[in-house]
Scaffold this active site. Structure first.
Site, PDB file in Angstrom:
ATOM      1  N   HIS A  67       0.820  -1.216   0.000  1.00  0.00           N
ATOM      2  CA  HIS A  67       0.000   0.000   0.000  1.00  0.00           C
ATOM      3  C   HIS A  67       0.853   1.266   0.000  1.00  0.00           C
ATOM      4  O   HIS A  67       0.344   2.356  -0.229  1.00  0.00           O
ATOM      5  CB  HIS A  67      -0.972   0.016   1.180  1.00  0.00           C
ATOM      6  CG  HIS A  67      -0.310   0.165   2.533  1.00  0.00           C
ATOM      7  ND1 HIS A  67      -0.049  -0.903   3.340  1.00  0.00           N
ATOM      8  CD2 HIS A  67       0.132   1.266   3.216  1.00  0.00           C
ATOM      9  CE1 HIS A  67       0.509  -0.485   4.474  1.00  0.00           C
ATOM     10  NE2 HIS A  67       0.628   0.848   4.414  1.00  0.00           N
TER      11      HIS A  67
ATOM     12  N   ASP B  60       0.268  -7.796   1.278  1.00  0.00           N
ATOM     13  CA  ASP B  60       0.597  -6.384   1.495  1.00  0.00           C
ATOM     14  C   ASP B  60       2.117  -6.192   1.535  1.00  0.00           C
ATOM     15  O   ASP B  60       2.655  -5.488   2.407  1.00  0.00           O
ATOM     16  CB  ASP B  60      -0.056  -5.857   2.772  1.00  0.00           C
ATOM     17  CG  ASP B  60      -0.019  -4.329   2.858  1.00  0.00           C
ATOM     18  OD1 ASP B  60       0.126  -3.678   1.789  1.00  0.00           O
ATOM     19  OD2 ASP B  60      -0.086  -3.783   3.988  1.00  0.00           O
TER      20      ASP B  60
ATOM     21  N   SER C 270       4.765   2.465   7.868  1.00  0.00           N
ATOM     22  CA  SER C 270       4.440   1.297   7.042  1.00  0.00           C
ATOM     23  C   SER C 270       5.657   0.833   6.257  1.00  0.00           C
ATOM     24  O   SER C 270       6.340   1.633   5.603  1.00  0.00           O
ATOM     25  CB  SER C 270       3.314   1.637   6.064  1.00  0.00           C
ATOM     26  OG  SER C 270       2.134   1.910   6.780  1.00  0.00           O
TER      27      SER C 270
END
Length: 608
Positions: free
Chosen positions: A337, A370, A453
């Site tokens: 993402h 992911d 992230s």
């Protein structure tokens, strides 16, 4: 000087002249003839004898003679009243020069001449015309008398109360009644015993207001000791030392109290007014930069050179994330993402911890896990991050998270592993489920925020054990892409064992494979477990797939995977994707009220 030598008798210590013809106190004498002297034996003595006796006693203090009490002679006014007979010089004085002592007067005898005759001998008869006189009791022998209060004075000190060249002797308390001391008695027959008094002795009237005297507390029969003027004993050396020690202690206490008060006042003044002069703040000396390798500082020092910050732009979107170096070829692992906004024509810029920047390209990505891999070119000196083993992690182990929250690069936080194998899902913005990721995650309380992230979660040896991917925020979100909520201590990381397999497939083939069972799940089932679908656009069980070969049928409810309980379809997907294709699984099924266990080999499907 004249110390040690007896001095010549002064005028105040010489005996006063005595009228001739006065007899001594003793047995009654014949006083019929004027100037006729007679001793106790009846013999007459010359004036020379008396003079020699006076000379003998002139060496000491002069003492008054003791009067003798007689009955007044006939024809004297007040006959029958007490009458004092004259005494010869020297009678009643001490031989050794002692203190003069007055004796209590003898009781007056009343009676006829015959009573007086019964007292004395025939030779002591009173001439006619004289009243009888009571006999004076015989004086005590020298050895029976008490010792004088003071020894004879060899310096002829004058009597007390009169001036003299030397200091007066210590004060003396005079007893009320004592016999005459040192009276020399002329030879003669022993005196007759004194008759019993006819009348009781008349006591002396007491003085209601006695004059104070400095020697009134003196006790001559007490143990000898130094005296003060008021009669109190002088303190001994030990007592004086104790008193001095006590005074020192009291002085020290008083000094401490005063010092404490002064110090407190000065300190309060300095605290309120900030002291005096220029302010100089204390500071610790410079320390060595080295830190223990297992400390947060030591872990960060080793890990930061391998951590990068990614800035992504494309298709009108921009995002910031974190990644870390996998090898010296320039491969960098991050979240899907993070790089997704770049698409196929976007731009990715990688910034290293030292400030250097480089362009990067996408090697491969997978939305189901992911994860994504990008690569930089033309960069030397890359330091790959060491990979750990997520299966060895235990709940409570300390961990360190590194990232760029809100574009703040090289941010280091720390915490612990709060839980393991936590099934979470993230994404799903497209609505068709193609962007949903299923992660069997490690839970940590290390602060993770948007921008972390793709960053590493490190153990105490600075080895990667997880990839930070999601947080649970207060607004209910579970991803780090869309929301801007902060950390509340619920962060989730993809286990490094799963990330390593996916990264290898992305680097080698550009695509990742997913392990599958070969069944369609009913995601609307609300019961306990994961139920195989009964209706839909396709067959619930893929023909010839792993599930069909194991005997799974539509409507079966899967309750356990390898002995671990599952409560929903999402949990079954997470548990399955934690394995590789070709791994063997043992499933527990519930069918029609009965329970059975089946074993199957996972198949493979291409990810996107």
């Amino acid at each position: 000087m004249n110390e040690g030598k007896p001095t010549k008798a002064k005028w105040w210590s010489r005996p006063r002249p005595v009228s001739p013809g006065i007899g001594e106190v003793g047995p009654v004498e014949d006083i019929s003839g004027p100037g006729a002297d007679r001793d106790s034996d009846g013999d007459h003595n010359s004036d020379g004898d008396h003079q020699s006796e006076r000379d003998y006693k002139s060496d000491g203090d002069y003492e008054l003679d003791q009067p003798a009490t007689t009955t007044a002679p006939t024809g004297v006014a007040g006959a029958g009243s007490p009458y004092v007979a004259p005494a010869e010089p020297g009678a009643g004085s001490g031989v050794g020069g002692g203190d003069f002592e007055l004796e209590r007067p003898a009781a007056v005898l009343q009676g006829s001449v015959s009573d007086a005759e019964a007292v004395g001998s025939p030779s002591d008869a009173v001439p006619a015309g004289r009243a009888p006189v009571a006999a004076v009791p015989a004086q005590q022998a020298p050895e029976d008398r008490p010792r004088p209060l003071h020894d004879p004075d060899p310096y002829s000190t004058p009597p007390y109360g009169e001036p003299g060249p030397w200091a007066p002797a210590p004060p003396v308390q005079h007893p009320a009644v004592t016999p005459a001391h040192g009276t020399a008695m002329p030879p003669g027959p022993p005196p007759l015993p004194a008759p019993a008094p006819l009348l009781a002795p008349v006591p002396y009237p007491s003085n209601p207001h006695p004059a104070p005297a400095p020697w009134q507390n003196y006790d001559p029969w007490a143990a000898p000791g130094p005296l003060q003027q008021n009669g109190a004993a002088v303190e001994t050396k030990t007592q004086r030392r104790k008193r001095a020690r006590k005074a020192l202690v009291l002085g020290a206490v008083a000094l401490a109290l005063v010092s404490g008060g002064v110090g407190g006042a000065v300190g309060a003044y300095l605290e309120r007014n900030g002291g005096v002069g220029d302010v100089t703040l204390p500071q610790a000396a410079k320390e060595a930069p080295g830190r223990p390798t297992d400390s947060v500082a030591g872990i960060a020092a080793r890990a930061l050179p391998s951590v990068v910050t990614l800035h992504v732009r494309g298709s009108g979107e921009a995002d910031t994330g974190t990644g870390f170096v996998l090898d010296t070829r320039g491969h960098i692992l991050t979240n899907n993402h993070v790089v997704e906004p770049a698409g196929s024509g976007g731009e990715i810029t990688v910034t290293f911890s030292g400030g250097e920047s480089a362009k990067a390209t996408v090697v491969g990505r997978d939305s189901g896990y992911d994860l994504a891999v990008v690569k930089v070119s033309g960069v030397g000196g890359l330091r790959p991050m060491a990979l750990g083993n997520s299966d060895s992690v235990q709940v409570g182990d300390p961990v360190v998270a590194i990232g760029a929250p809100f574009d703040l690069a090289n941010t280091v936080t720390s915490g612990i592993i709060s839980a393991k194998e936590r099934p979470i899902t993230a994404g799903g913005e497209k609505g068709d489920g193609s962007d949903v990721s299923y992660v069997d995650a490690l839970q940590t309380d290390a602060p993770i925020n948007p921008g972390n992230s793709g960053g590493p979660l490190l153990d105490t040896r600075a080895r990667v054990i997880g990839i930070n991917s999601a947080i649970r925020s207060a607004d209910g979100g579970t991803d780090l892409q869309g929301g801007q909520a902060g950390s509340i201590g619920l962060g989730f990381a993809i286990p490094v064992n799963q990330a390593r397999r996916v990264a290898e497939e992305l680097i080698n083939t550009g695509r990742a494979t997913h392990p599958v069972i070969g069944v369609m799940l009913d995601m609307d089932y609300t019961g306990d477990g994961a139920r195989v679908g009964t209706k839909g656009g396709g067959a619930p069980v893929t023909a010839g797939g792993p599930g069909a070969r194991a005997g799974i049928k539509a409507g079966d409810v899967i309750t356990e995977v390898d002995g671990q309980r599952v409560h929903s379809g999402e949990e079954l997907i997470v548990k399955t994707r934690a394995h590789r294709p070709g791994d063997r699984l043992r499933l527990t099924l519930r069918r029609g009220g009965s329970q059975r266990t089946v074993t199957l080999v996972l198949g493979s499907a291409s990810g996107g």
